[in-house]
Design a protein around this motif. Structure first.
Motif, mmCIF file in Angstrom:
data_model
loop_
_atom_site.group_PDB
_atom_site.id
_atom_site.type_symbol
_atom_site.label_atom_id
_atom_site.label_comp_id
_atom_site.label_asym_id
_atom_site.label_seq_id
_atom_site.Cartn_x
_atom_site.Cartn_y
_atom_site.Cartn_z
ATOM 1 N N ILE A 9 56.355 112.891 -6.287
ATOM 2 C CA ILE A 9 55.507 112.489 -5.163
ATOM 3 C C ILE A 9 55.377 110.971 -5.201
ATOM 4 O O ILE A 9 55.090 110.390 -6.253
ATOM 5 N N ALA A 10 55.610 110.325 -4.078
ATOM 6 C CA ALA A 10 55.550 108.864 -3.986
ATOM 7 C C ALA A 10 56.510 108.210 -4.974
ATOM 8 O O ALA A 10 56.242 107.127 -5.495
ATOM 9 N N GLY A 11 57.617 108.903 -5.238
ATOM 10 C CA GLY A 11 58.598 108.373 -6.177
ATOM 11 C C GLY A 11 58.217 108.553 -7.628
ATOM 12 O O GLY A 11 58.875 108.003 -8.525
ATOM 13 N N VAL A 12 57.163 109.333 -7.900
ATOM 14 C CA VAL A 12 56.646 109.501 -9.262
ATOM 15 C C VAL A 12 56.754 110.977 -9.680
ATOM 16 O O VAL A 12 56.177 111.840 -9.022
ATOM 17 N N PRO A 13 57.452 111.268 -10.775
ATOM 18 C CA PRO A 13 57.468 112.648 -11.277
ATOM 19 C C PRO A 13 56.106 113.034 -11.823
ATOM 20 O O PRO A 13 55.441 112.223 -12.484
ATOM 21 N N VAL A 14 55.675 114.246 -11.537
ATOM 22 C CA VAL A 14 54.356 114.718 -11.933
ATOM 23 C C VAL A 14 54.498 115.714 -13.087
ATOM 24 O O VAL A 14 55.247 116.681 -12.984
#
Length: 286
Positions: free
Chosen positions: A202-207
């Protein structure tokens, strides 16, 4: 005497035990690969000093004009290592009569224990980030990740090597929002979250999710529902490793068993405060 468990026969079991423990420790630790790792050589002391360079700026200069000198200064972050460990006594009777693979079981237990300790020590640093989204009373959502990323990019943090780590009970609300309360999934992320529980990027960020996060009162497992996760760059936090997981044995003849001791020597700390944003949210299901 036949079927005797001696030190030499137990030594043959230590190698697979260590291999299993190292594998489990690596697989179960979420945080270890998301932060900057340092390997400390032996006889180098207990404190690793990491130099931190301040940001410098370039300026326009006229033709044939000398540049003025710019002083480069550094600060430092200290990572102090200490020991963690766990011990159990493997009796001859347990080894000889157990229907399960005792060595594999011990390796799994030791690996999980060390991995949990490393993760817990690292996630405890989230509370130290000066920038925060959420106030511990609201549920987590994708919008909160976008807010955190905006704060990081405002500070000039590189957009690669970012990660988001939250407690599973907090991640529940994120997944609920992506799937419209698990009933009518949106395309893409919502479908993945509904089918497999995987959130994705999400938003280029892995969660990532980990239960190795204490609640706002320091309880782990938590009881309050308030958990402090974070969106951060790899250089926000550091892990200094003097000794990775090591397993040793010592025969105790009087108890007819062998002491199995697992230890690791490491230290954790914050490197760049501006490279992380705390996510302080309340789970709707606790």
């Amino acid at each position: 005497m036949a079927n005797e468990s001696t030190t030499s026969t137990l030594d043959d079991l230590i190698s697979p035990l260590v291999a299993e423990a190292l594998f489990v420790a690596s697989e179960r630790s979420v945080m270890r690969n998301l932060v900057r790792n340092y390997t400390m050589p032996k006889q180098s002391g207990k404190v690793l000093q990491v130099p931190i360079y301040a940001t410098v700026s370039a300026a326009a200069v006229s033709e044939a004009t000398d540049l003025s000198n710019t002083a480069i200064s550094t600060s430092k972050a200290d990572l102090t290592v200490s020991e963690v460990g766990i011990m159990t006594t493997l009796t001859d009777m347990a080894l000889n009569v157990s229907e399960s693979d005792v060595v594999r079981d011990l390796g799994k237990l030791f690996g999980e224990a060390i991995a949990k300790k490393i993760d817990t020590d690292l996630t405890a640093l989230f509370d130290g980030f000066s920038t925060e989204v959420g106030d511990g009373t609201t549920a987590f959502s994708a919008a909160e990740i976008f807010k955190a990323v905006a704060q990081l990019r405002k500070s000039g943090v590189p957009d690669n090597d970012l990660a988001c780590v939250v407690h599973p009970l907090v991640a529940y609300d994120l997944k609920s929002g992506l799937t419209n309360t698990f009933a009518n999934p949106n395309s893409g992320l919502g479908n993945d979250a509904l089918r497999s529980g995987y959130v994705g990027t999400i938003a280029g960020v892995p969660v990532y999710e980990t239960s190795n996060i204490a609640d706002s009162s320091g309880n782990n497992p938590g009881t309050t529902g308030d958990y402090k996760g974070a969106v951060f760059h790899k250089d926000a936090l550091g892990l200094a490793l003097l000794q990775d997981l090591k397993i040793e044995t010592q025969r105790d003849a009087s108890i007819r068993g062998t002491e199995v001791v697992a230890t690791a020597v490491y230290g954790v700390g914050e490197l760049h405060d501006s490279y992380g944003v705390e996510c302080n949210h309340d789970s709707s299901i606790q």
